[in-house]
Design a protein around this motif. Sequence first.
Motif, PDB file in Angstrom:
ATOM      1  N   ALA A 118       0.838  -1.164  -0.051  1.00 55.19           N
ATOM      2  CA  ALA A 118       0.158  -0.062  -0.058  1.00 55.19           C
ATOM      3  C   ALA A 118       0.759   1.210   0.000  1.00 55.19           C
ATOM      4  O   ALA A 118       0.532   2.285  -0.566  1.00 55.19           O
ATOM      5  N   SER A 119       2.038   1.070   0.592  1.00 60.20           N
ATOM      6  CA  SER A 119       2.616   2.595   0.889  1.00 60.20           C
ATOM      7  C   SER A 119       3.120   3.118  -0.389  1.00 60.20           C
ATOM      8  O   SER A 119       3.248   4.364  -0.540  1.00 60.20           O
ATOM      9  N   ASN A 120       3.575   2.445  -1.418  1.00 56.70           N
ATOM     10  CA  ASN A 120       3.804   2.779  -2.661  1.00 56.70           C
ATOM     11  C   ASN A 120       2.893   2.796  -3.822  1.00 56.70           C
ATOM     12  O   ASN A 120       3.416   2.764  -5.099  1.00 56.70           O
ATOM     13  N   LEU A 121       1.780   2.361  -3.545  1.00 58.45           N
ATOM     14  CA  LEU A 121       0.797   2.044  -4.691  1.00 58.45           C
ATOM     15  C   LEU A 121       0.530   3.407  -5.474  1.00 58.45           C
ATOM     16  O   LEU A 121       0.096   3.366  -6.698  1.00 58.45           O
ATOM     17  N   VAL A 122       0.393   4.620  -4.739  1.00 61.99           N
ATOM     18  CA  VAL A 122       0.270   5.539  -5.353  1.00 61.99           C
ATOM     19  C   VAL A 122       1.180   5.960  -6.609  1.00 61.99           C
ATOM     20  O   VAL A 122       0.946   6.623  -7.732  1.00 61.99           O
ATOM     21  N   THR A 123       2.365   5.682  -6.552  1.00 62.86           N
ATOM     22  CA  THR A 123       3.395   5.764  -7.319  1.00 62.86           C
ATOM     23  C   THR A 123       3.225   4.877  -8.438  1.00 62.86           C
ATOM     24  O   THR A 123       3.556   5.274  -9.695  1.00 62.86           O
ATOM     25  N   TYR A 124       3.011   3.661  -8.206  1.00 61.09           N
ATOM     26  CA  TYR A 124       2.565   2.609  -9.261  1.00 61.09           C
ATOM     27  C   TYR A 124       1.407   3.260 -10.077  1.00 61.09           C
ATOM     28  O   TYR A 124       1.366   3.026 -11.515  1.00 61.09           O
ATOM     29  N   LEU A 125       0.416   3.715  -9.562  1.00 62.68           N
ATOM     30  CA  LEU A 125      -0.726   4.325 -10.205  1.00 62.68           C
ATOM     31  C   LEU A 125      -0.520   5.623 -11.062  1.00 62.68           C
ATOM     32  O   LEU A 125      -0.967   5.635 -12.152  1.00 62.68           O
ATOM     33  N   THR A 126       0.316   6.481 -10.818  1.00 61.34           N
ATOM     34  CA  THR A 126       0.797   7.590 -11.366  1.00 61.34           C
ATOM     35  C   THR A 126       1.566   7.158 -12.434  1.00 61.34           C
ATOM     36  O   THR A 126       1.686   7.964 -13.568  1.00 61.34           O
ATOM     37  N   ASP A 127       2.727   6.611 -12.060  1.00 63.78           N
ATOM     38  CA  ASP A 127       3.954   6.438 -12.880  1.00 63.78           C
ATOM     39  C   ASP A 127       3.674   5.179 -13.972  1.00 63.78           C
ATOM     40  O   ASP A 127       4.078   5.308 -15.178  1.00 63.78           O
ATOM     41  N   ILE A 128       2.963   4.193 -13.590  1.00 60.38           N
ATOM     42  CA  ILE A 128       2.852   2.987 -14.303  1.00 60.38           C
ATOM     43  C   ILE A 128       1.360   3.048 -15.006  1.00 60.38           C
ATOM     44  O   ILE A 128       1.390   2.574 -16.253  1.00 60.38           O
ATOM     45  N   ALA A 129       0.458   3.132 -14.303  1.00 56.56           N
ATOM     46  CA  ALA A 129      -0.890   3.243 -14.590  1.00 56.56           C
ATOM     47  C   ALA A 129      -1.381   4.373 -15.215  1.00 56.56           C
ATOM     48  O   ALA A 129      -2.319   4.713 -15.747  1.00 56.56           O
ATOM     49  N   LYS A 130      -0.511   5.346 -15.365  1.00 54.33           N
ATOM     50  CA  LYS A 130      -0.590   6.759 -15.771  1.00 54.33           C
ATOM     51  C   LYS A 130      -2.102   7.529 -15.455  1.00 54.33           C
ATOM     52  O   LYS A 130      -2.800   8.272 -16.211  1.00 54.33           O
ATOM     53  N   MET A 131      -2.041   7.307 -14.060  1.00 49.22           N
ATOM     54  CA  MET A 131      -3.455   8.064 -13.502  1.00 49.22           C
ATOM     55  C   MET A 131      -2.908   9.527 -12.937  1.00 49.22           C
ATOM     56  O   MET A 131      -1.864   9.544 -12.888  1.00 49.22           O
ATOM     57  N   SER A 132      -4.008  10.379 -13.068  1.00 54.49           N
ATOM     58  CA  SER A 132      -3.831  11.698 -12.460  1.00 54.49           C
ATOM     59  C   SER A 132      -3.467  11.755 -10.952  1.00 54.49           C
ATOM     60  O   SER A 132      -3.739  10.603 -10.561  1.00 54.49           O
ATOM     61  N   ASN A 133      -3.252  12.840 -10.399  1.00 57.02           N
ATOM     62  CA  ASN A 133      -2.755  12.814  -8.878  1.00 57.02           C
ATOM     63  C   ASN A 133      -3.897  12.570  -8.209  1.00 57.02           C
ATOM     64  O   ASN A 133      -3.987  11.893  -7.363  1.00 57.02           O
ATOM     65  N   SER A 134      -4.962  13.260  -8.451  1.00 55.44           N
ATOM     66  CA  SER A 134      -6.258  13.176  -7.637  1.00 55.44           C
ATOM     67  C   SER A 134      -7.032  11.924  -7.892  1.00 55.44           C
ATOM     68  O   SER A 134      -7.426  11.342  -7.125  1.00 55.44           O
ATOM     69  N   GLU A 135      -7.001  11.127  -9.249  1.00 54.80           N
ATOM     70  CA  GLU A 135      -7.613  10.054  -9.419  1.00 54.80           C
ATOM     71  C   GLU A 135      -6.511   8.945  -8.784  1.00 54.80           C
ATOM     72  O   GLU A 135      -7.413   7.767  -8.114  1.00 54.80           O
ATOM     73  N   ALA A 136      -5.362   8.878  -8.600  1.00 53.62           N
ATOM     74  CA  ALA A 136      -4.593   7.931  -7.774  1.00 53.62           C
ATOM     75  C   ALA A 136      -4.942   8.064  -6.508  1.00 53.62           C
ATOM     76  O   ALA A 136      -4.983   7.095  -5.818  1.00 53.62           O
ATOM     77  N   ALA A 137      -4.973   9.280  -6.006  1.00 61.05           N
ATOM     78  CA  ALA A 137      -5.222   9.339  -4.561  1.00 61.05           C
ATOM     79  C   ALA A 137      -6.495   8.847  -4.089  1.00 61.05           C
ATOM     80  O   ALA A 137      -6.475   8.016  -3.185  1.00 61.05           O
ATOM     81  N   LYS A 138      -7.730   9.134  -4.942  1.00 62.22           N
ATOM     82  CA  LYS A 138      -8.835   8.452  -4.733  1.00 62.22           C
ATOM     83  C   LYS A 138      -8.928   7.023  -4.853  1.00 62.22           C
ATOM     84  O   LYS A 138      -9.744   6.170  -3.921  1.00 62.22           O
ATOM     85  N   THR A 139      -8.232   6.442  -5.802  1.00 57.40           N
ATOM     86  CA  THR A 139      -8.192   4.982  -5.642  1.00 57.40           C
ATOM     87  C   THR A 139      -7.566   4.459  -4.726  1.00 57.40           C
ATOM     88  O   THR A 139      -8.030   3.215  -4.091  1.00 57.40           O
ATOM     89  N   VAL A 140      -6.492   4.812  -4.175  1.00 55.56           N
ATOM     90  CA  VAL A 140      -5.697   4.213  -2.820  1.00 55.56           C
ATOM     91  C   VAL A 140      -6.653   4.531  -1.729  1.00 55.56           C
ATOM     92  O   VAL A 140      -6.875   3.419  -0.862  1.00 55.56           O
ATOM     93  N   ASN A 141      -7.314   5.731  -1.633  1.00 57.58           N
ATOM     94  CA  ASN A 141      -8.284   5.851  -0.471  1.00 57.58           C
ATOM     95  C   ASN A 141      -9.386   4.894  -0.646  1.00 57.58           C
ATOM     96  O   ASN A 141      -9.727   4.390   0.328  1.00 57.58           O
ATOM     97  N   VAL A 142      -9.968   4.617  -1.548  1.00 64.68           N
ATOM     98  CA  VAL A 142     -10.935   3.601  -1.757  1.00 64.68           C
ATOM     99  C   VAL A 142     -10.702   2.191  -1.468  1.00 64.68           C
ATOM    100  O   VAL A 142     -11.354   1.663  -0.603  1.00 64.68           O
ATOM    101  N   TRP A 143      -9.636   1.849  -1.877  1.00 61.98           N
ATOM    102  CA  TRP A 143      -8.993   0.393  -1.809  1.00 61.98           C
ATOM    103  C   TRP A 143      -8.973   0.310  -0.081  1.00 61.98           C
ATOM    104  O   TRP A 143      -9.020  -0.637   0.349  1.00 61.98           O
TER     105      TRP A 143
END
Length: 534
Positions: A35-60
């Motif tokens: 979980a700690s580095n998931l936002v990096t995966y989502l923005t750098d690898i999955a190419k999500m926006s900052n807000s979208e990645a933050a919401k995804t981590v929050n929801v999970w």
Amino acid sequence: MAGTQGNSLGLKINKPCIIVIAIAGMERFVFKGVASNLVTYLTDIAKMSNSEAAKTVNVWCGLTSIMPLLVAPLADCLFRDRYSIIIASSMHYVAGLLALTSTTLDLKTKGASSTTLFFCLFLISVGQGGYNPSLQAFGADQLGEDQHLPSSVKDTDNTQNRRGLFFTFWYYGVCTGSLLGISIMPYVQDTWGWGLGFAIPSVVMATSVIFFAWGRNLYICNHAEKVEYSFLQRAAQALRDAVTRGFRFRMPPPNTDNKIHASELELNDITKLSNGNTKEPEEYPEKRLTEKTKVVLRLLPLWATLLIFAVIFQQPPTFFTKQGMTMKRTIGSRFEIPPATLQSAITITIIPLMPLYNNLLVPVMSSITKDEKGITVMQRMGVGMFLSTIAMVIAALVEEKRLENTTKMGSDNTTLSIFWLLPQCVLLGVSDIFTVIGMQEFFYSEVPSSMKTMGLAICTSVFGVGSFVSALLISLIELFTGSDVGPGKHGWFSDDMRQARIDKYYWLLASLSALSLLLYVTLCKFYRTTNEST
């Protein structure tokens, strides 16, 4: 390791408790490692926006934390004891981790689909739903307390102190696991890739299951209460009946009799059994569930005031990490600090300060308050909420400083060191010592023995619902401040970190936290607790 562990007061926890605490630490290493580095995966690898990645981590994270409320009652229905629940849940947990690891095998060529990724994360959440609250309640069972006595009978001062010691060592164990997960796994993921970064947690979790099963003969296994038909159906029926009868949920005044529903419920059970009446009348399960529903309902107002505290703790793995990515992170000429590793400052603060809390602060406060615990559990929670508010004020000021420096530099990156984020993380660690340990002991103590797993699930759900509240706040702020509001406008969570106004978001959280604390203090004046020391 010795068979028992104690403190200066001579209180001890036994070998089974130590085994369970070690296993809990391994689980935290696994979860934080993912979980700690998931936002990096989502923005750098999955190419999500900052807000979208933050919401995804929050929801999970929210789903993971709220799942115990859904899974724990079902698990109590299907299995005879908590040991069986833990084994079954851990199998789901390991399966989810292995599935997540398998999605990274061809990551460099075509990647994993979002649906597959979220299914793997969901499987982990389901496993945690039965695993975490059951493991913690199972560990408390190993203290050897008589689970057939009501709380008002068995909660002697020594029992309460041993329980408090267990929860302290429990938290010490999970913090150690969290520290290792946050410190090691982001570096592995950033350096050697996500395949190895997810495979290591999978192996560690599988090892912990084997370790737990190895100690089977040492454990005290209390049988879970059987439920003969749908828990949710019975709970809904009980709630409807209570409303129909005009039941009004009110917090009794503080000077009333110390008997409460939880104790009365257990005393009634023992009275019936002692009179030889082992067969429950047909209406008894419904009446019993109604009483249990009331026990849960009386906790909800205080539970709600803790939600903003949970929202604040969603910031380190999301926006704190994104801030860190724009700041100076190099040590020497080659080594670069992974931004997610900054979260370890919270845990590093907790580990050395917890013994100081028990061995220094408690004796000093005891001499002042004449209370063996120094301050009550509810006071402890309030202190942590206050400190988290101050942490967000500091976070807002630091972010304003970062924006000022970024504007001067004219780029996303800044010469400001990532260590500027340390004070807010350290203060969050201190607040964690007060509030989170207090929450665990509070919700465990305020329910009857047959609801201990549910009590801890309610505690965990604070962070689950708080994660959803965090995602909702981000969505609302995006709606009113996003780029769609007008041409040339930049929202608070703009992908351009020179234009983002995360500082305003931190000021908003600080204000909401202050209001929650005020409401919490007000409710505490009218709340009647199960134990006088709470």
